[in-house]
Design a protein around this motif. Structure first.
Motif, mmCIF file in Angstrom:
data_model
loop_
_atom_site.group_PDB
_atom_site.id
_atom_site.type_symbol
_atom_site.label_atom_id
_atom_site.label_comp_id
_atom_site.label_asym_id
_atom_site.label_seq_id
_atom_site.Cartn_x
_atom_site.Cartn_y
_atom_site.Cartn_z
ATOM 1 N N ARG A 368 17.020 -60.339 -1.177
ATOM 2 C CA ARG A 368 16.415 -61.489 -0.517
ATOM 3 C C ARG A 368 14.956 -61.629 -0.952
ATOM 4 O O ARG A 368 14.479 -62.732 -1.251
ATOM 5 C CB ARG A 368 16.518 -61.286 1.000
ATOM 6 C CG ARG A 368 15.418 -61.862 1.860
ATOM 7 C CD ARG A 368 15.505 -63.360 1.964
ATOM 8 N NE ARG A 368 14.397 -63.904 2.765
ATOM 9 C CZ ARG A 368 13.165 -64.100 2.297
ATOM 10 N NH1 ARG A 368 12.870 -63.804 1.053
ATOM 11 N NH2 ARG A 368 12.227 -64.593 3.075
ATOM 12 N N MET A 392 20.269 -62.806 7.699
ATOM 13 C CA MET A 392 19.283 -63.752 7.164
ATOM 14 C C MET A 392 19.944 -64.974 6.545
ATOM 15 O O MET A 392 19.513 -65.480 5.502
ATOM 16 C CB MET A 392 18.405 -63.040 6.125
ATOM 17 C CG MET A 392 17.682 -61.874 6.715
ATOM 18 S SD MET A 392 16.577 -61.095 5.552
ATOM 19 C CE MET A 392 17.581 -59.806 4.919
ATOM 20 N N GLU A 395 17.687 -68.102 5.999
ATOM 21 C CA GLU A 395 16.708 -67.883 4.927
ATOM 22 C C GLU A 395 17.362 -68.009 3.560
ATOM 23 O O GLU A 395 16.798 -68.592 2.638
ATOM 24 C CB GLU A 395 16.142 -66.469 5.025
ATOM 25 C CG GLU A 395 15.030 -66.319 6.010
ATOM 26 C CD GLU A 395 14.583 -64.873 6.091
ATOM 27 O OE1 GLU A 395 14.471 -64.225 5.041
ATOM 28 O OE2 GLU A 395 14.371 -64.392 7.214
#
Lengths: 473, 190
Positions: A368, A392, A395
């Motif tokens: 990430r 996540m 994101e």
């Protein structure tokens, strides 16, 4: 179940999304970091081999050709060579664990620990060979039994008692390094035994000079050997004490917040001073020591899960043991002692312009962070057991759009047909047709990484394009 | 793990290769040819100029290591390469390790002039003696003290295999002159 991310459904890398709406950002917000080639690593490898030659050279120069007449001489010579090699390898071993910034950034902690294990096995064999060869040779010369000679050596020779102790420590450390033994013993015991190997370094020091044929008489060889010891000690001091002290006094990291990402995963946000001046890359890790009750004495490596932004650092941790469970209760304001950044698992170590990232479970964290720095057109395959294990998610979707990244979530257990199909050579090629011309970054549980490497190799991806981040050996 | 196995194999192969390369008899011809004077170990060491008669004249290299007690001071033996003679007596015609003698320069000091002569087997010093030291009176006593401590096949030179010797008390100048000449001799020999 296999489904593609809805945001990027059917999207080929680099094309406009079909779902309409805002087009993906045309310019990447942060440019990809310049490549760091393998130059530094190659220089270190060269240095290693040069050092090995330099370690054995004194023996070669000191020994008149043809001076070995009988078995005893041959054994003595072999014992001396293995002794010199062992002395050198021990220094290399300690140096590799010195956490010197250059080593950690050029070679990478993960590769270092694999090398450390392999060199360690070689060192153990060299030490045992040195010991037994000379023991047999001296016993023959003194017309003693081997056991009797042990007594003679211990009684009459300077520094040999400590050398024997050092060899014993090394054998113990070597044995506990064997995976089967290591997994059944408590981590603390293993750790303290490894600490004892510093004692082996010191205990083994004396006999090299009081009894070593090549090192006994003063001269450039002896001076050089002592200098090598001092250099390694200096590196150890620098990497373990001075550099971390400087880093932490400069940045003074503190816990800002602890956030739950999923039922068993937390993110820890850190703040500090001058965070924009930390020279770190997405995918690198620090060794963190949280200065809270019950946590301060342990230091663990965790990857950053967000690229440098100058305002905060974030690490994402899966709760698997007591230590990680304690991290959930960290109070904001807790001081954090960090050592790093380390690792070659970064966008700067790419060899091609495009990348394929494969994440398993919480292995998404470094990927990430890296996604923010990779050139546009990357692809991400995210393996998770259940949809709830996907971390996540928002994101990633945002990054997919902002950085032209295709994201596939591959959900299910390892034996489900969907994941099995995707993680096969054919499946990978179908998903990412140009996979052989990409760098592949892998992070996840050892099983997934192993399996993926096999599939990737079968799909024709050269080994140097595969980057791994596993901390289990 | 595969790499570790490779490394261990490499270690074994490399060590064997080095030993074989050094130990090959072909190389020994060259080595002995370039050294002079070359004296076979079996010959009477008394014939060597400057070498004091040794307790076991049949083989000074051996006697240097095997004193009546069965052993020398350990650091002496381990301190340098000691090509071991195969047999205790020179009855075989097999090639033996060769002895060579090296003299240090004349060193003038308070009471006279001396030079040190060392005998080496390979790179190992097996004997040492001081030559030309004054023999009479107070200086002669000092010479004897220094000779007794340093020289001979079981003296401090052979034990330590270096010129870093403890100064003989009450014979500082003689000790220092001896060490100076010895150091030069060792440098010349190696």
């Amino acid at each position: 179940m296999t489904y593609q991310d809805t945001w990027a459904a059917g999207r080929r890398t680099g094309t406009t999304p079909r779902h309409g709406g805002r087009p993906a950002a045309p310019v990447s917000p942060t440019p990809a970091p310049p490549r760091r080639g393998p130059g530094g690593r190659r220089a270190l490898a060269l240095l290693f081999w040069a050092g090995l030659v330099a370690a054995v050279l004194p023996w070669w120069l000191d020994t008149p050709a043809g001076s070995m007449k009988d078995t005893g001489d041959l054994l003595t010579a072999a014992g001396r060579i293995t002794g010199l090699v062992a002395g050198y390898l021990l220094l290399v071993q300690v140096l590799m664990m010195s956490r010197l910034g250059a080593l950690e950034r050029w070679v990478g902690g993960e590769r270092i620990s694999r090398l450390h294990r392999d060199v360690g096995a070689t060192l153990l064999v060299a030490v045992l060979a040195h010991l037994s060869l000379l023991l047999v040779a001296y016993a023959e010369a003194d017309e003693q039994s081997v056991l009797g000679e042990v007594g003679v050596l211990l009684r009459d020779y300077e520094d040999l008692l400590s050398a024997f102790v050092a060899a014993g420590i090394m054998v113990l450390v070597g044995l506990t390094g064997i995976r089967a033994i290591r997994t059944v013993m408590p981590y603390e015991l293993w750790y303290h035994l490894h600490l004892a190997s510093y004692a082996a370094l010191l205990l083994g020091f004396g006999h090299q000079f009081s009894n070593g044929a090549q090192l006994h008489s003063p001269g450039p060889v002896r001076t050089g050997w002592i200098a090598a010891y001092l250099l390694v000690l200096a590196a150890l001091l620098w990497g373990r004490v001075v550099a971390p002290l400087h880093f932490n006094l400069r940045h003074r990291l503190r816990v800002a917040d602890v956030v739950a990402e999923s039922p068993d995963t937390i993110s820890i946000y850190l703040t500090g001073r001058r965070l924009n001046q930390i020279d770190m890359l997405g995918g690198q890790y620090f060794r963190w020591r949280f200065l809270a009750r019950g946590c301060w004495w342990q230091s663990h490596p965790f990857s950053l899960s967000a690229a440098a932004n100058g305002r905060w650092l974030r690490l994402t941790v899966k709760v698997v043991g007591r230590h990680t469970a304690d991290l959930r209760d960290l109070d904001p304001g807790t001081r954090v002692w960090a050592e790093g950044p380390s690792g070659t698992f970064t966008a700067a170590h790419r060899t091609k312009e495009r990348a394929l990232l494969i994440a398993g479970g919480s292995g998404i964290a470094p990927l990430r962070a890296m996604l923010e720095e990779l050139p546009p057109g990357a692809a991400l395959i995210y393996r998770a057991r259940t949809p709830a294990d996907v971390l996540m998610h928002p994101e990633l979707d945002w990054l997919a759009q902002a950085r032209h990244t295709s994201v596939w979530y591959v959900i299910g257990s390892r034996d489900d047909p969907g994941p099995r199909q995707v993680m096969s050579p054919d499946g990978l090629r179908r998903l990412v047709p140009d996979v052989a011309r990409r760098d592949v970054y892998l992070c996840g549980p050892a099983g997934l990484v192993e399996e993926s490497v096999r599939a990737l190799r079968a799909a024709g991806i050269p080994r140097r394009q595969i980057h791994l981040a596993t901390f289990e050996l | 793990m595969r790499r570790a196995l490779l490394a261990i194999t490499g270690l074994a192969a490399g060590t064997t290769a080095l030993v074989v390369l050094k130990g090959s008899p072909g190389a020994s011809q060259v080595a002995t040819g370039e050294r002079s004077p070359v004296v076979p170990a079996g010959s009477d060491p008394a014939a060597l100029p400057g070498v004091a008669p040794t307790p076991d004249p049949s083989d000074p290299a051996l006697s240097a290591r095997a004193t009546p007690g069965g052993r020398q001071s350990p650091t002496g033996r381990a301190g340098a390469d000691a090509p071991r003679p195969a047999a205790p007596a020179p009855t075989t015609s097999a090639p033996r390790s060769t002895l060579r003698t090296v003299s240090g320069p004349q060193v003038t000091y308070e009471y006279g002039t001396l030079s040190v002569q060392i005998t080496l087997s390979g790179t190992r010093i097996v004997n040492a003696t001081g030559i030309g030291m004054p023999q009479s009176g107070q200086s002669g006593r000092r010479s004897d003290d220094v000779q007794a401590t340093y020289s001979g096949t079981s003296g401090e030179v052979v034990r330590k295999q270096s010129a870093d010797l403890d100064t003989v008390s009450d014979a500082t100048a003689t000790s220092e002159a001896y060490q100076r000449s010895l150091r030069a001799a060792i440098d010349r020999a190696r």
